[in-house]
Scaffold this active site. Structure first.
Site, PDB file in Angstrom:
ATOM      1  N   SER A  71       0.863  -1.176   0.000  1.00 55.90           N
ATOM      2  CA  SER A  71       0.000   0.000   0.000  1.00 55.90           C
ATOM      3  C   SER A  71       0.909   1.239   0.000  1.00 55.90           C
ATOM      4  CB  SER A  71      -0.945  -0.023   1.206  1.00 55.90           C
ATOM      5  OG  SER A  71      -1.888   1.030   1.122  1.00 55.90           O
ATOM      6  N   THR A  72       0.811   2.106   1.000  1.00 56.90           N
ATOM      7  CA  THR A  72       1.611   3.332   1.019  1.00 56.90           C
ATOM      8  C   THR A  72       3.107   3.026   0.939  1.00 56.90           C
ATOM      9  OG1 THR A  72      -0.078   4.306   2.446  1.00 56.90           O
ATOM     10  CG2 THR A  72       2.022   5.468   2.278  1.00 56.90           C
TER      11      THR A  72
ATOM     12  N   HIS B 149      -2.486  -1.138  -3.480  1.00 56.27           N
ATOM     13  CA  HIS B 149      -3.597  -0.200  -3.327  1.00 56.27           C
ATOM     14  C   HIS B 149      -3.324   1.024  -4.190  1.00 56.27           C
ATOM     15  CE1 HIS B 149      -4.487  -1.957   0.937  1.00 56.27           C
ATOM     16  NE2 HIS B 149      -5.017  -2.691  -0.021  1.00 56.27           N
TER      17      HIS B 149
ATOM     18  N   MET C  67      -0.048   1.159   5.084  1.00 59.93           N
ATOM     19  CA  MET C  67      -0.824   1.511   6.269  1.00 59.93           C
ATOM     20  C   MET C  67      -2.034   0.590   6.375  1.00 59.93           C
ATOM     21  SD  MET C  67      -2.515   5.208   7.162  1.00 59.93           S
ATOM     22  CE  MET C  67      -3.347   5.506   8.722  1.00 59.93           C
TER      23      MET C  67
ATOM     24  N   ASP D  21      -4.753  -4.646   5.868  1.00 60.17           N
ATOM     25  CA  ASP D  21      -5.127  -5.511   4.750  1.00 60.17           C
ATOM     26  C   ASP D  21      -4.028  -6.555   4.554  1.00 60.17           C
ATOM     27  OD1 ASP D  21      -6.642  -6.489   2.678  1.00 60.17           O
ATOM     28  OD2 ASP D  21      -5.999  -4.978   1.225  1.00 60.17           O
TER      29      ASP D  21
END
Length: 375
Positions: A188-189, A215, A305, A308
């Site tokens: 993600s991030t 993401h 972050m 998930d």
């Protein structure tokens, strides 16, 4: 930054109106102090060094020096967390992903309308991501164009796979039923830059299929697949609904879809509702891979972050697969890896440079065992 101290922000955008809108959003929140504004890349670099903000909002298209060059200089000299505020167009996606490769933390897609009401629609996302970015430990990131060009010229470009002839399709079906190894890289991030470093570490001829679940908005992932292909020894493409997975191929999950792998190794995309706030949802992919591949599954939970993937790694472990988590020292955000580790399903916590090797050794060993059994 100490407790109670306001987050110092430098706002860089060539539009006076857009700077005013961002300033209004941040000042109304109360947690931020806008310490400066910049109208172009040169001014951004100068004010970043002078004002030492906790975080910078960076436009891409600016005169004299664009946001990409400014990001590269800042991250190579006096690194600061940078949040890109960019267009949602195809060109905007390409530039934004390049900024993330250069060390920017994350991005907010600038509404196309360019009016106060439109920017207000991303108020919550802007504030949330700025808060997060201000806490990130950034490191100096020197990326030279000549190095990038050499990598691009020595690796295989992304080209859509041609339809397989009937005999090859049949062989692929048999291989999948026999246990095609599947590797999932979930992020993600901070993921785009991390994956740009990780994917080149997989050797040509990798004996499994590699699934990338990042993401990211759906209109960004086709460009992301192209940029990964420019540095990858393996061919890279965006996954398509109904296609059969092949060994030695990297598949990027479309950003507007959940991805499942169903018998006999077929991609199933679902554009339904977000699950636990995510689409794509990493848990969805991992649970399907665990059910299909069993001990032939290997998963790396990378920077990001949230939590998930935490549910999915338990399914991978229960079915005999390998779970690796990126360590805190090399993660931009240690949220997702930490949540995965807390489940007890993670076998190894590794720095980024060791993850591809661990997955390759596990998959190589199982492929060798399979060949011995077949012999």
């Amino acid at each position: 930054m100490t407790n109670g101290e306001k987050i110092r922000v430098l706002v860089a955008d060539d539009s006076a109106f857009m700077r005013k809108v961002v300033l209004s959003i941040l000042e109304s929140d109360g947690a931020f102090e806008v310490v400066g504004e910049a109208r172009d890349g040169r001014e951004t670099v100068e004010k970043a060094a002078k004002l030492k903000p906790h975080v910078i909002t960076m436009d891409i298209n600016m005169p004299h020096m664009d946001g990409l060059e400014a990001t590269e200089i800042i991250m190579a000299t006096e690194p600061r967390p940078i949040l890109i505020v960019s267009s949602e167009s195809k060109d905007g996606a390409k530039a934004t992903l390049r900024a993330l490769e250069l060390g920017a933390i994350d991005f907010v897609a600038k509404p196309s309308g360019g009016i106060d009401l439109d920017m207000s629609s991303v108020r919550e996302e802007l504030v949330r991501k700025l808060r997060l970015a201000s806490k990130v430990r950034v490191v100096r990131n020197i990326v030279r164009s000549v190095v990038r060009d050499q990598a691009r010229s020595s690796t295989q470009a992304a080209t859509p796979q041609a339809d397989q002839p009937p005999m090859e399709v049949a062989a692929q079906f048999r291989m999948t039923r026999a246990g095609l190894p599947l590797a999932v890289l979930a992020a993600s991030t901070g993921g785009p830059a991390t994956l740009m470093k990780l994917i080149p570490q997989f050797a040509k001829g990798f004996p499994g299929a590699v699934l990338v679940v990042q993401h990211m908005p759906g209109n960004f992932t086709p460009q992301f697949a192209e940029q990964l292909a420019a540095v990858s020894p393996l061919p890279v493409k965006q996954a398509e609904n109904g296609e059969i997975l092949r060994a030695g191929q990297v598949y990027v999950c479309p950003g507007d879809s959940h991805l499942r792998v169903v018998p006999p190794g077929r991609v199933e995309l679902d554009t339904g509702e977000r699950i636990a706030g995510y689409r794509p949802c990493i848990d969805v992919t991992l649970e399907s891979v665990a059910a299909l591949a069993g001990s032939n599954a290997s998963v790396a939970i990378l920077t990001g972050m949230g939590n998930d993937g935490a549910r999915g790694v338990m399914a991978i472990q229960e079915n005999g697969g390998l779970v690796v988590a990126q360590d805190e020292a090399t993660s931009v955000i240690f949220g997702m890896p930490f949540e995965a580790i807390k489940t007890g399903a993670v076998e190894y916590v590794l720095p980024l440079e060791q993850i591809a090797g661990a997955i390759s050794r596990r998959i190589g060993a199982r492929s060798g065992m399979a060949r011995v059994a077949e012999g």
